[in-house]
Write a protein that holds these residues in place. Structure first.
Motif, PDB file in Angstrom:
ATOM      1  N   ALA A   9       0.827  -1.208   0.000  1.00 52.88           N
ATOM      2  CA  ALA A   9       0.000   0.000   0.000  1.00 52.88           C
ATOM      3  C   ALA A   9       0.860   1.257   0.000  1.00 52.88           C
ATOM      4  CB  ALA A   9      -0.928  -0.002   1.213  1.00 52.88           C
ATOM      5  N   ASP A  10       1.978   1.211   0.710  1.00 49.49           N
ATOM      6  CA  ASP A  10       2.803   2.404   0.872  1.00 49.49           C
ATOM      7  C   ASP A  10       3.455   2.876  -0.421  1.00 49.49           C
ATOM      8  OD1 ASP A  10       2.174   2.643   3.522  1.00 49.49           O
ATOM      9  OD2 ASP A  10       3.916   1.520   4.236  1.00 49.49           O
ATOM     10  N   ILE A  11       3.546   2.004  -1.433  1.00 55.41           N
ATOM     11  CA  ILE A  11       4.160   2.423  -2.701  1.00 55.41           C
ATOM     12  C   ILE A  11       3.106   2.773  -3.752  1.00 55.41           C
ATOM     13  CG2 ILE A  11       6.221   1.045  -2.264  1.00 55.41           C
ATOM     14  CD1 ILE A  11       5.164  -0.990  -4.289  1.00 55.41           C
ATOM     15  N   LEU A  12       1.821   2.679  -3.380  1.00 56.69           N
ATOM     16  CA  LEU A  12       0.757   3.025  -4.321  1.00 56.69           C
ATOM     17  C   LEU A  12       0.496   4.528  -4.297  1.00 56.69           C
ATOM     18  CD1 LEU A  12      -1.797   0.163  -3.539  1.00 56.69           C
ATOM     19  CD2 LEU A  12      -0.272   0.322  -5.520  1.00 56.69           C
ATOM     20  N   PRO A  13      -0.033   5.092  -5.385  1.00 57.15           N
ATOM     21  CA  PRO A  13      -0.390   6.522  -5.384  1.00 57.15           C
ATOM     22  C   PRO A  13      -1.630   6.772  -4.541  1.00 57.15           C
ATOM     23  CG  PRO A  13      -1.079   5.493  -7.433  1.00 57.15           C
ATOM     24  CD  PRO A  13      -0.283   4.455  -6.694  1.00 57.15           C
TER      25      PRO A  13
END
Length: 578
Positions: A23-27
């Motif tokens: 989730a942390d690397i998603l926009p």
């Protein structure tokens, strides 16, 4: 849909941590082009006249079928509480004193047998347009008494429910959560579960999502919830949210649903522009699975982080499904109108630039709209004519939610009482917009159609609202003044019509009552006496459990009152019951 299996094993803690890392690397957000958004929309031929002229010219329509989808949990089941316990202990909400562990589940998971009576009310008052009933439940562990490391999995099911009723499905979270999202199961957070509702499978796109503490109290027609002409009905409270800065820890500690409304308001502001947006009424919610999917997945990181929460409030903020779906629908309809007018209608040669010839035409249209802003030339109010329009199409008009406040066929709801006397093309559209010499010798980037679209759609929403209102003032009814030419741009116009049909909506003041049930005396006074003994009727009722009683006798008295109420209102067993 994943077949249910007792051999299923809950994901590990590491599985869920991997989802959080993903989730942390998603926009935070993405933009879905309208051409992509309307791929699932099929036009039948009458929609252009309807959208453009508010004129229905099609055949007699069939009443829509709607799914009723419940989020249900039996917190009194020992296997459920035992399954939940390790997740409670390891939750970030668990404090050293154990106060949260001791108190949080007392009313959130308590079972009053409400679902039985809610389903009775659906069959009695909405049975003629009910497609299917889906009950979303938790799975639980059945441990092997000889080996604590071995267990099978069962899923909760009301004990009174017929095992083979063709109209009812009982779905565990594992059967409808997305592939990544299910790695953080089981979840005990209603917000997490509601954000995955669009994954439930059905023959119809339309559903009415409700909790087991919500019952119908009067005969409904399908148009009380949804119609092919006016879309879903939406009800709003008076409180509004307009979060201009990232939410703080102080916001996360606010009471009830406020942290999630504040957070989702911030996301909507970033996507569609800052404005006050009202919270939804506390009752069932009419929604489209396809729109819900687009709305939720348009915020990839917040949606995935929300899916990783097992208990409400673990990280302070979550994407609030109803708030984001309702306002995403409203904003996408408005955005489609501005996109249609700026990018397709006004940019007549599709070169991405509004030259003086194109700007001059816009100025004439805006001037005509300003001149028409007088009472005797006011547009027809379609929200006054909903029953007549529906009957012309062969559909039953609303029987419960009859106080209709607005329809998207009248334009965006924000234009209803909007004062546009001070609309200035130079401030709103672009500096020099009304001056022919502004780009006489060279093109100016400020006249790019995409630049102007973003400016009035997102950066300065009030300018976009006024533009829509003034342009619509050129016609007595319909949205034609904002549409591309049917003769010169038929395919573009078809895309716009599809978008405006998909994202249409109706705002109502629902015939609904909400009660926070606290004790037997209060329940007798606000529920038994008026609704059972004095025969008061309400279209929809929500009985929220706000009981903090611990005394066994007090709880017994309250249970007796609630049982008398339910049996008095809905004494006849439904066909769903054994």
């Amino acid at each position: 849909m994943t077949p249910w299996s007792e051999n299923y094993k809950f994901p590990t803690w590491d599985d869920c941590e991997a989802v959080k890392d993903k989730a942390d690397i998603l926009p935070d957000m993405i933009h879905v082009p309208f051409e992509e958004a309307v791929q699932d929309v099929i036009l039948e031929g009458w929609e252009d006249d309807w959208v453009a002229k508010a004129l229905y010219t099609g055949p007699r329509l069939e009443e829509p079928k709607i799914d009723f989808v419940y989020n249900w949990v039996n917190g009194s089941q020992k296997e459920f509480t035992k399954t939940m316990r390790p997740y409670e202990v390891n939750s970030t909400l668990n404090d050293e004193q154990g106060e949260w562990l001791e108190s949080h589940s007392s009313n959130r998971y308590r079972e009053w047998d409400e679902l039985r009576y809610s389903m009775r009310s659906v069959e009695k008052y909405a049975g003629n347009f009910t497609n299917r009933i889906q009950i979303l439940v938790n799975a639980f562990q059945n441990e092997d008494p000889a080996d604590n490391e071995k267990y099978t999995v069962g899923k909760q099911r009301p004990h009174w429910l017929k095992p083979d009723h063709e109209q009812v499905q009982v779905l565990s979270q594992e059967e409808f959560f997305g592939p990544a999202e299910k790695q953080c199961l089981p979840s005990f957070d209603s917000l997490t579960i509601e954000n995955q509702l669009y994954n439930t499978k059905s023959e119809t796109d339309r559903l009415f999502a409700l909790s087991d503490d919500m019952i119908l109290g009067k005969q409904h027609s399908a148009s009380d919830l949804f119609s092919p002409l006016f879309g879903p009905t939406m009800g709003f409270k008076d409180n509004a949210y307009n979060t201009l800065k990232p939410p703080t820890e102080e916001d996360a500690e606010r009471f009830g649903e406020k942290p999630f409304l504040i957070y989702t308001s911030w996301l909507l502001n970033r996507r569609f522009g800052a404005r006050k947006r009202r919270g939804q009424v506390h009752f069932g919610h009419s929604m489209s699975r396809s729109i819900a999917r687009e709305a939720i997945t348009s915020f990839p990181r917040p949606a995935m982080r929300s899916a990783a929460q097992r208990f409400r409030g673990e990280t302070g903020f979550q994407l609030y499904s109803w708030f984001v779906i309702f306002h995403y629908t409203i904003e996408r309809h408005r955005e489609a109108l501005i996109w249609s007018y700026i990018m397709l209608r006004s940019d007549s040669n599709d070169d991405g630039y509004l030259d003086w010839h194109e700007r001059r035409r816009m100025l004439r249209e805006l001037s005509e709209g300003m001149g028409n802003e007088t009472p005797e030339l006011w547009r027809e109010r379609q929200f006054f004519q909903v029953p007549e329009h529906l009957e012309k199409a062969g559909l039953e008009p609303p029987r419960v939610n009859t106080e209709i406040l607005w329809t998207s066929l009248d334009g965006p709801h924000v234009i209803k009482d909007l004062d546009c006397d001070a609309f200035d093309t130079e401030d709103c559209l672009a500096p020099g917009f009304s001056i022919p010499t502004s780009d006489a010798t060279a093109s100016s980037p400020v006249f790019s159609s995409a630049t102007i679209f973003d400016r009035i759609a997102r950066q300065n929403p009030r300018c976009g609202d006024c533009l829509i209102k003034l342009i619509l003032n050129r016609r007595r009814s319909g949205l034609e003044p904002l549409l591309p030419s049917a003769r010169r741009k038929p395919e573009q116009r078809k895309t716009v019509i599809k978008a405006l049909m998909k994202f249409q909506y109706t705002i109502v003041a629902p015939d609904a009552a909400f009660f926070m049930v606290t004790d037997a005396e209060q329940a007798t006074h606000v529920l038994l006496k008026p609704y059972l003994r004095n025969h008061r009727k309400v279209g929809q009722m929500c009985l929220n459990d706000d009981v903090v009683l611990t005394d066994v006798d007090d709880l017994k008295r309250l249970r007796a009152v609630m049982s008398e109420l339910f049996e008095g209102l809905l004494p006849e067993p439904s066909s769903f019951e054994v």
